[in-house]
Structure formats: C-alpha cells, structure tokens
Motif scaffolding. Structure first.
Motif, PDB file in Angstrom:
ATOM      1  N   THR A 229       0.986  -1.216   0.050  1.00 22.83           N
ATOM      2  CA  THR A 229      -0.004   0.090  -0.151  1.00 22.83           C
ATOM      3  C   THR A 229       0.867   0.969   0.026  1.00 22.83           C
ATOM      4  O   THR A 229       2.054   1.258   0.382  1.00 22.83           O
ATOM      5  N   GLU A 230       0.549   2.335  -0.350  1.00 25.70           N
ATOM      6  CA  GLU A 230       0.989   3.734  -0.266  1.00 25.70           C
ATOM      7  C   GLU A 230       0.335   4.561   0.355  1.00 25.70           C
ATOM      8  O   GLU A 230      -1.081   4.587   0.530  1.00 25.70           O
ATOM      9  N   PHE A 231       0.854   5.596   1.191  1.00 25.20           N
ATOM     10  CA  PHE A 231       0.078   6.783   2.005  1.00 25.20           C
ATOM     11  C   PHE A 231       0.600   8.028   1.322  1.00 25.20           C
ATOM     12  O   PHE A 231       1.671   8.389   0.891  1.00 25.20           O
ATOM     13  N   ASP A 232      -0.570   8.640   1.118  1.00 23.00           N
ATOM     14  CA  ASP A 232      -0.629  10.124   0.288  1.00 23.00           C
ATOM     15  C   ASP A 232      -0.278  11.101   1.417  1.00 23.00           C
ATOM     16  O   ASP A 232      -0.641  11.610   2.128  1.00 23.00           O
ATOM     17  N   THR A 233       1.127  11.404   1.312  1.00 21.88           N
ATOM     18  CA  THR A 233       1.677  12.326   2.139  1.00 21.88           C
ATOM     19  C   THR A 233       2.452  13.437   1.573  1.00 21.88           C
ATOM     20  O   THR A 233       2.693  14.519   2.335  1.00 21.88           O
ATOM     21  N   GLY A 234       2.300  13.505   0.261  1.00 25.82           N
ATOM     22  CA  GLY A 234       2.266  14.688  -0.472  1.00 25.82           C
ATOM     23  C   GLY A 234       3.905  15.384  -0.424  1.00 25.82           C
ATOM     24  O   GLY A 234       3.915  16.625  -0.007  1.00 25.82           O
ATOM     25  N   GLU A 235       4.859  14.645  -0.211  1.00 27.42           N
ATOM     26  CA  GLU A 235       6.284  15.130  -0.029  1.00 27.42           C
ATOM     27  C   GLU A 235       7.138  15.425  -1.186  1.00 27.42           C
ATOM     28  O   GLU A 235       6.461  14.930  -2.233  1.00 27.42           O
ATOM     29  N   GLN A 236       8.027  16.219  -1.270  1.00 29.20           N
ATOM     30  CA  GLN A 236       8.956  16.758  -2.162  1.00 29.20           C
ATOM     31  C   GLN A 236      10.283  16.701  -1.961  1.00 29.20           C
ATOM     32  O   GLN A 236      10.572  17.073  -0.989  1.00 29.20           O
ATOM     33  N   TYR A 237      11.148  16.316  -2.814  1.00 27.82           N
ATOM     34  CA  TYR A 237      12.484  16.377  -2.460  1.00 27.82           C
ATOM     35  C   TYR A 237      13.079  17.621  -3.015  1.00 27.82           C
ATOM     36  O   TYR A 237      12.722  18.117  -3.902  1.00 27.82           O
ATOM     37  N   GLY A 238      14.214  18.048  -2.270  1.00 24.85           N
ATOM     38  CA  GLY A 238      14.844  19.412  -2.600  1.00 24.85           C
ATOM     39  C   GLY A 238      16.340  19.136  -2.507  1.00 24.85           C
ATOM     40  O   GLY A 238      16.816  18.111  -1.554  1.00 24.85           O
ATOM     41  N   ILE A 239      17.100  19.837  -3.071  1.00 25.66           N
ATOM     42  CA  ILE A 239      18.661  19.723  -3.069  1.00 25.66           C
ATOM     43  C   ILE A 239      18.997  20.874  -1.998  1.00 25.66           C
ATOM     44  O   ILE A 239      18.538  21.879  -1.861  1.00 25.66           O
ATOM     45  N   ALA A 240      19.679  20.395  -0.902  1.00 30.59           N
ATOM     46  CA  ALA A 240      20.016  21.143   0.330  1.00 30.59           C
ATOM     47  C   ALA A 240      21.160  21.876   0.346  1.00 30.59           C
ATOM     48  O   ALA A 240      22.119  21.448  -0.357  1.00 30.59           O
ATOM     49  N   VAL A 241      21.368  23.242   0.721  1.00 31.48           N
ATOM     50  CA  VAL A 241      22.681  23.847   0.827  1.00 31.48           C
ATOM     51  C   VAL A 241      22.525  24.609   2.455  1.00 31.48           C
ATOM     52  O   VAL A 241      21.521  24.552   2.874  1.00 31.48           O
ATOM     53  N   ALA A 242      23.789  25.154   2.651  1.00 29.53           N
ATOM     54  CA  ALA A 242      23.932  25.756   4.048  1.00 29.53           C
ATOM     55  C   ALA A 242      23.048  26.906   4.173  1.00 29.53           C
ATOM     56  O   ALA A 242      22.664  27.568   3.253  1.00 29.53           O
ATOM     57  N   ASP A 243      22.382  26.958   5.412  1.00 28.95           N
ATOM     58  CA  ASP A 243      21.676  28.224   5.656  1.00 28.95           C
ATOM     59  C   ASP A 243      22.102  29.430   5.365  1.00 28.95           C
ATOM     60  O   ASP A 243      23.311  29.832   5.842  1.00 28.95           O
ATOM     61  N   GLY A 244      21.638  30.107   4.495  1.00 29.33           N
ATOM     62  CA  GLY A 244      22.314  31.432   4.011  1.00 29.33           C
ATOM     63  C   GLY A 244      22.735  31.402   2.716  1.00 29.33           C
ATOM     64  O   GLY A 244      23.225  32.528   2.255  1.00 29.33           O
ATOM     65  N   ASN A 245      23.161  30.146   2.282  1.00 29.98           N
ATOM     66  CA  ASN A 245      23.889  30.354   0.898  1.00 29.98           C
ATOM     67  C   ASN A 245      22.783  30.451  -0.287  1.00 29.98           C
ATOM     68  O   ASN A 245      22.563  29.686  -1.126  1.00 29.98           O
ATOM     69  N   GLY A 246      22.361  31.687  -0.446  1.00 31.83           N
ATOM     70  CA  GLY A 246      21.577  32.005  -1.460  1.00 31.83           C
ATOM     71  C   GLY A 246      22.017  32.136  -2.872  1.00 31.83           C
ATOM     72  O   GLY A 246      21.237  31.709  -3.711  1.00 31.83           O
ATOM     73  N   ALA A 247      23.670  31.966  -3.130  1.00 29.12           N
ATOM     74  CA  ALA A 247      24.021  32.132  -4.343  1.00 29.12           C
ATOM     75  C   ALA A 247      23.905  30.646  -4.989  1.00 29.12           C
ATOM     76  O   ALA A 247      23.401  30.580  -6.089  1.00 29.12           O
ATOM     77  N   LEU A 248      24.381  29.855  -4.085  1.00 28.33           N
ATOM     78  CA  LEU A 248      24.335  28.532  -4.747  1.00 28.33           C
ATOM     79  C   LEU A 248      22.762  27.990  -4.856  1.00 28.33           C
ATOM     80  O   LEU A 248      22.507  27.134  -5.832  1.00 28.33           O
ATOM     81  N   LYS A 249      21.992  27.974  -3.932  1.00 35.26           N
ATOM     82  CA  LYS A 249      20.726  28.000  -4.260  1.00 35.26           C
ATOM     83  C   LYS A 249      20.049  28.300  -5.344  1.00 35.26           C
ATOM     84  O   LYS A 249      19.329  27.685  -6.046  1.00 35.26           O
ATOM     85  N   ALA A 250      20.001  29.767  -5.456  1.00 32.72           N
ATOM     86  CA  ALA A 250      19.669  30.181  -6.712  1.00 32.72           C
ATOM     87  C   ALA A 250      20.294  29.570  -7.832  1.00 32.72           C
ATOM     88  O   ALA A 250      19.397  29.299  -9.025  1.00 32.72           O
ATOM     89  N   LYS A 251      21.568  29.390  -8.034  1.00 34.47           N
ATOM     90  CA  LYS A 251      22.223  28.399  -9.316  1.00 34.47           C
ATOM     91  C   LYS A 251      21.508  27.443  -9.422  1.00 34.47           C
ATOM     92  O   LYS A 251      21.245  26.858 -10.640  1.00 34.47           O
ATOM     93  N   ILE A 252      21.197  26.479  -8.250  1.00 30.27           N
ATOM     94  CA  ILE A 252      20.435  25.071  -8.576  1.00 30.27           C
ATOM     95  C   ILE A 252      19.280  25.192  -9.070  1.00 30.27           C
ATOM     96  O   ILE A 252      18.798  24.570 -10.078  1.00 30.27           O
ATOM     97  N   ASP A 253      18.554  26.242  -8.654  1.00 29.59           N
ATOM     98  CA  ASP A 253      16.934  26.518  -8.944  1.00 29.59           C
ATOM     99  C   ASP A 253      17.131  26.879 -10.693  1.00 29.59           C
ATOM    100  O   ASP A 253      16.309  26.494 -11.501  1.00 29.59           O
ATOM    101  N   GLU A 254      17.995  27.729 -10.854  1.00 29.37           N
ATOM    102  CA  GLU A 254      18.332  28.129 -12.201  1.00 29.37           C
ATOM    103  C   GLU A 254      18.547  26.703 -13.169  1.00 29.37           C
ATOM    104  O   GLU A 254      18.085  26.584 -14.262  1.00 29.37           O
ATOM    105  N   VAL A 255      19.264  26.090 -12.760  1.00 28.80           N
ATOM    106  CA  VAL A 255      19.803  24.705 -13.520  1.00 28.80           C
ATOM    107  C   VAL A 255      18.418  23.851 -13.551  1.00 28.80           C
ATOM    108  O   VAL A 255      18.349  23.406 -14.619  1.00 28.80           O
ATOM    109  N   LEU A 256      17.911  23.612 -12.563  1.00 29.97           N
ATOM    110  CA  LEU A 256      16.610  22.819 -12.316  1.00 29.97           C
ATOM    111  C   LEU A 256      15.648  23.245 -13.544  1.00 29.97           C
ATOM    112  O   LEU A 256      14.864  22.315 -13.997  1.00 29.97           O
ATOM    113  N   ASP A 257      15.420  24.603 -13.320  1.00 31.77           N
ATOM    114  CA  ASP A 257      14.167  25.271 -14.300  1.00 31.77           C
ATOM    115  C   ASP A 257      14.606  24.870 -15.699  1.00 31.77           C
ATOM    116  O   ASP A 257      13.741  24.650 -16.701  1.00 31.77           O
ATOM    117  N   ALA A 258      15.972  25.257 -16.388  1.00 29.71           N
ATOM    118  CA  ALA A 258      16.502  25.062 -17.490  1.00 29.71           C
ATOM    119  C   ALA A 258      16.154  23.641 -17.755  1.00 29.71           C
ATOM    120  O   ALA A 258      15.810  23.385 -18.946  1.00 29.71           O
TER     121      ALA A 258
END
Length: 291
Positions: A229-258
């Motif tokens: 059986t499966e349970f509907d938990t509505g989870e999503q995976y994300g790639i994690a970076v250090a808290d406050g590392n906005g530069a790398l987070k933005a780069k990852i989002d940019e690459v994923l979108d592309a």
C-alpha cells in the motif's frame, strides 16, 4: 582551496588567538565575527563559492537506489545525474561524499563544512528548512509499505502486535512513529535502505516503510518483496545547501528550471525510472515545479 564561508572557526584557531594581547584579540575576534556573518548571507547573482577549487562537493547517503548507489565501483543514480548538471554549469566536477543521512537532515554536514550541497532524495520539511536551505522541489514522493511477497499485511491496521522497520532520520520513520500507538505496532530502526529491505526479506520485521519511489524500484529486481500500500503524504525532494547560501541555491534552481524546460530532466527521469515523469514532478512543459 577556496575558503569555506560556512565553516565556523576551528578550536586551533581560537587557541592561537588566545595568546594575542587583549586589545589585538578583541579586534581580531570582532573582525572574524563580522566576516563569518557576512559570508553566510549570499544572494542570487553573487559569486558561488565552493569549499574546494574545481569541484562541487556533494554529501549523500548510500545506498538509496535509484537516486544514489554504487554500481561497479562508481556512484550513480538519478540525483547524481541531476547534480552533474549543476556542476557542469559551474564548470567544475562533482565529488560525492557518503555520510550518514542523520548528519545531512540535521544540517551537521554544513556546520562542519563537509560539502557545498546535499543531494540524497531529501524531503523538504519545516524542521529541516530551519537548519538549511532547499532548492525548489524536484521530485514528488509519498510513503509506502514494503512486505514479503504473499504477505497478508495490507496496511498499518494489519501490524497490530508486530514490528515495522524504519530508516533512521527519514520521514518514513516519522510517519511510522506517529501512527504506532494508533495501530498497535512497534518500530525497529535501520541505518540505511538496504538493511531495511533485508529486515523485511528475512522476517526480522513484518513490514518496512519508506518512500514509494525507492520501494517500488526495489521490487523490480527483488521478487521476494512487494509494496502492499501507499500513503498520500505529499512530499517533495529538494537539494539542500547551507543556511544563507543564497548564491548556490539560486544557481541550483536556475539549472533545475532550465533542465525541466529543455528536456534534460525528462531524459534523466526516463533513464532511471523507464518512463516519462508525471507533470507534477516538473517534467517538460509543467508549470507545477517548485511548489
């Protein structure tokens, strides 16, 4: 080696500062404190700083097939291929570091300066988001129950008086513990997915709970196991970076979108799952990525 902007001052450094005159120590400490605080708050568009020149150091936890696992002496998988796109965009190579999942999901790997990012099929949760930052969601997941083929355990109600296997530090463990009093079962903790599957197969536990994608993938090659059986938990995976590392987070989002727009994400998904991704996983043409 580029200075790690996320690492705290080491004990050796602090001891060396102690021998300086008091005024010099105060000035040096103030300067260090200011440097650490400002470096830990980068924004989108800032230069992406890496802990090692020429490589994107990635913390993961093995095995978690098909997202990351060893095959013929090489670490491969869905997450590995996806992060390769980020490394390629940065003009560097990906270097994988196998570590405990608990160290990843608590943010300890970033506090210790072990990696630039973590990719290990990490579900985005409020607790984890407090100690690290996440990319946009790149993969949808729910929880599922793994049992021996032919088992009469079709759901949590059937586990009354029995033992449910859980993987340490996962949302499956959390879900299992939240429901054990209601359904009358106990839980047994396993360090990794392979040990959890072995526990189910050899009868040490009546069932195991984990993400549906990895459990369904396992049943393709392990006839002795099935998902009941499966349970509907509505989870999503994300790639994690250090808290406050906005530069790398933005780069990852940019690459994923592309990658989702130009079809590279779909090709990676089809390579590992044998089919096109559902639209809610952010495949080509989807407008639901990053919810």
């Amino acid at each position: 080696m580029v200075r790690n902007p996320w690492r705290k001052p080491t004990q050796r450094k602090l001891r060396s500062l102690a021998v300086l005159p008091v005024l010099a120590l105060a000035a040096t400490a103030a300067g260090c404190a200011e440097e650490v605080n400002t470096a830990g708050d980068t924004q989108a568009g800032d230069k992406v700083e890496l802990i090692n020149d020429g490589q994107l150091t990635v913390c993961t936890h093995l095995p978690y097939e098909p997202f990351q696992f060893r095959d013929g002496g090489e670490t491969v998988g869905f997450d590995v291929d996806l992060v390769d796109l980020v490394a390629e965009d940065l003009g560097v190579k990906q270097k994988l570091v196998d570590t405990s999942f608990e160290g990843i999901e608590t943010g300890q790997v970033f506090e210790a300066g072990d990696c630039d990012l973590a990719a290990a099929a990490i579900t985005i949760t409020e607790d984890r988001d407090r100690v690290m930052d996440f990319s946009k969601g790149y993969f949808d997941a729910d929880q599922a129950l793994l049992v021996k083929s032919g088992s009469k355990v079709d759901g949590l109600d059937d586990l009354d008086g029995k033992v449910l296997g859980v993987q340490q530090g996962t949302t499956g463990e959390e879900y299992g513990n939240e429901n054990k009093d209601k359904h009358g079962y106990q839980t047994r903790q396993y360090e990794d997915l392979e040990l959890l599957q072995q526990g189910v197969q050899n009868g040490a536990v009546a069932a195991g709970i984990n993400d549906n994608s990895v459990l369904l993938y396992a049943t393709k090659t392990k006839d002795a196991l099935e998902v009941s059986t499966e349970f509907d938990t509505g989870e999503q995976y994300g790639i994690a970076v250090a808290d406050g590392n906005g530069a790398l987070k933005a780069k990852i989002d940019e690459v994923l979108d592309a990658a989702k727009q130009d079809g590279r994400y779909d090709k990676i998904y089809e390579k590992w799952f044998g089919e096109a991704p559902p639209k809610e996983d952010g495949g080509e043409g989807s407008d639901e990525s990053g919810k």
